[in-house]
Scaffold this active site. Structure first.
Site, PDB file in Angstrom:
ATOM      1  N   ASP A 173       0.830  -1.149   0.056  1.00  0.00           N
ATOM      2  CA  ASP A 173       0.077  -0.080   0.038  1.00  0.00           C
ATOM      3  C   ASP A 173       0.683   1.217  -0.086  1.00  0.00           C
ATOM      4  O   ASP A 173       2.168   1.256   0.454  1.00  0.00           O
ATOM      5  CB  ASP A 173      -1.014   0.037   1.323  1.00  0.00           C
ATOM      6  CG  ASP A 173      -2.177   0.835   1.054  1.00  0.00           C
ATOM      7  OD1 ASP A 173      -2.285   1.294  -0.116  1.00  0.00           O
ATOM      8  OD2 ASP A 173      -2.520   1.218   2.010  1.00  0.00           O
ATOM      9  N   ASN A 198     -10.656  -2.514  -5.592  1.00  0.00           N
ATOM     10  CA  ASN A 198     -10.002  -1.494  -6.301  1.00  0.00           C
ATOM     11  C   ASN A 198     -10.688  -1.156  -7.709  1.00  0.00           C
ATOM     12  O   ASN A 198     -10.261   0.160  -8.176  1.00  0.00           O
ATOM     13  CB  ASN A 198      -8.592  -1.852  -6.631  1.00  0.00           C
ATOM     14  CG  ASN A 198      -7.796  -1.892  -5.144  1.00  0.00           C
ATOM     15  OD1 ASN A 198      -6.859  -2.808  -5.026  1.00  0.00           O
ATOM     16  ND2 ASN A 198      -8.087  -0.946  -4.481  1.00  0.00           N
TER      17      ASN A 198
END
Ligand code: IPE
Ligand code: IPE
Ligand code: MG
Length: 250
Positions: free
Chosen positions: A20, A68
């Site tokens: 991330d 996502n």
């Protein structure tokens, strides 16, 4: 800490990484988010090689979640092109280094070309027996658990499984990678203290290690620190270990 100081006995067999912070890394440098993804892809190469060298058996990298797709199309399309580029540029190196590529997720929902290339490179690297690199692409742990339930329900209706046969081992065999080793360590970059739908079943007893540094800055040094921390953890799995003594109640 050098690699020689890490005891082989305490090297985690299977590490999962929530990669991330790519977008933040780029924005902090006044660059578009996709630049962070591009630099992050080179981190994947470095960390895969480092993990294999350290004696880890499998690295599972969270590359794209089922959630996502909520991002702008420009970003998701860029990420799909980046997977394609990674697969074509790294296939030879994976084969040469004995690395088997595996992918988990709802692969059938990926763009045709990405799915085809993933399956092709999984096949061409399938004899790699030194290390497994598993990419979680269009992966969500809740979807994985639902898909396993569907598969087992189908087998129950077909009569090949009785509901009373279903135990944890059978259930694990219905997950996306049936031969996945137990997950020992989950690393998250970017500082957020959450799992974001990554390997929820497999993380039940995994150790967690989180760094505020973003994925493009993640280095072998970070990996060593995480493994070093792992080596100091006392994994009890609900039992009592060590010299601890407890007075029995009453
Ligand atoms: C992780 O970085 C990569 C993917 C989720 C594809 P992000 O893109 O989430 O970066 P941040 O968290 O917004 O900085
Ligand atoms: C997790 O990161 C998914 C990947 C690393 C692929 P996200 O950026 O999507 O997670 P949230 O939205 O911060 O929970
Ligand atoms: Mg993020």
């Amino acid at each position: 800490m050098s690699s020689s100081t890490v005891q082989r006995a305490v090297i985690p067999r299977h590490i999962g990484i929530i990669m991330d912070g790519n977008g933040r890394w780029a924005l902090e440098r006044g660059r578009p988010r996709i630049v962070g993804h591009r630099v992050g892809a080179s981190t994947v190469r470095r960390i895969t090689e480092a993990a294999a060298r350290l004696g880890v058996n499998q690295l599972t990298l969270f590359a794209f979640s089922t959630e996502n797709w909520k991002r702008p199309a420009g970003e998701t399309q860029f990420l799909m092109r980046l997977f394609l580029r990674f697969l074509s540029s790294d296939e030879r190196v994976l084969i040469e280094r004995g690395i088997r590529l595996h992918a988990i997720g709802r692969l059938h929902e990926l763009p045709d070309e990405v799915r085809r290339e993933l399956l092709r490179v999984m096949e061409s690297t399938s004899r790699g027996d030194r290390f497994t690199l598993c990419l979680a692409v269009n992966y969500g742990a809740r979807s994985e658990i639902v898909d396993a339930c569907r598969a087992l329900a189908g087998r129950a209706i077909a009569g090949s499984v009785q509901p009373s046969d279903i135990d944890e081992a059978l259930f694990e065999g219905a997950l996306y990678q049936p031969d996945m080793p137990p997950l020992d360590l989950v690393i998250r970059t970017g500082g957020d203290m959450r799992l974001s739908n990554f390997l929820l079943w497999q993380a039940a007893y995994a150790e967690l290690w989180i760094t505020p540094d973003c994925w493009p800055d993640f280095s072998e040094e970070h990996l060593m620190r995480a493994i070093d921390a792992f080596a100091t953890r006392e994994r009890r799995f609900g039992a009592l270990l060590g010299s601890r003594e407890f007075a029995s109640p009453g």
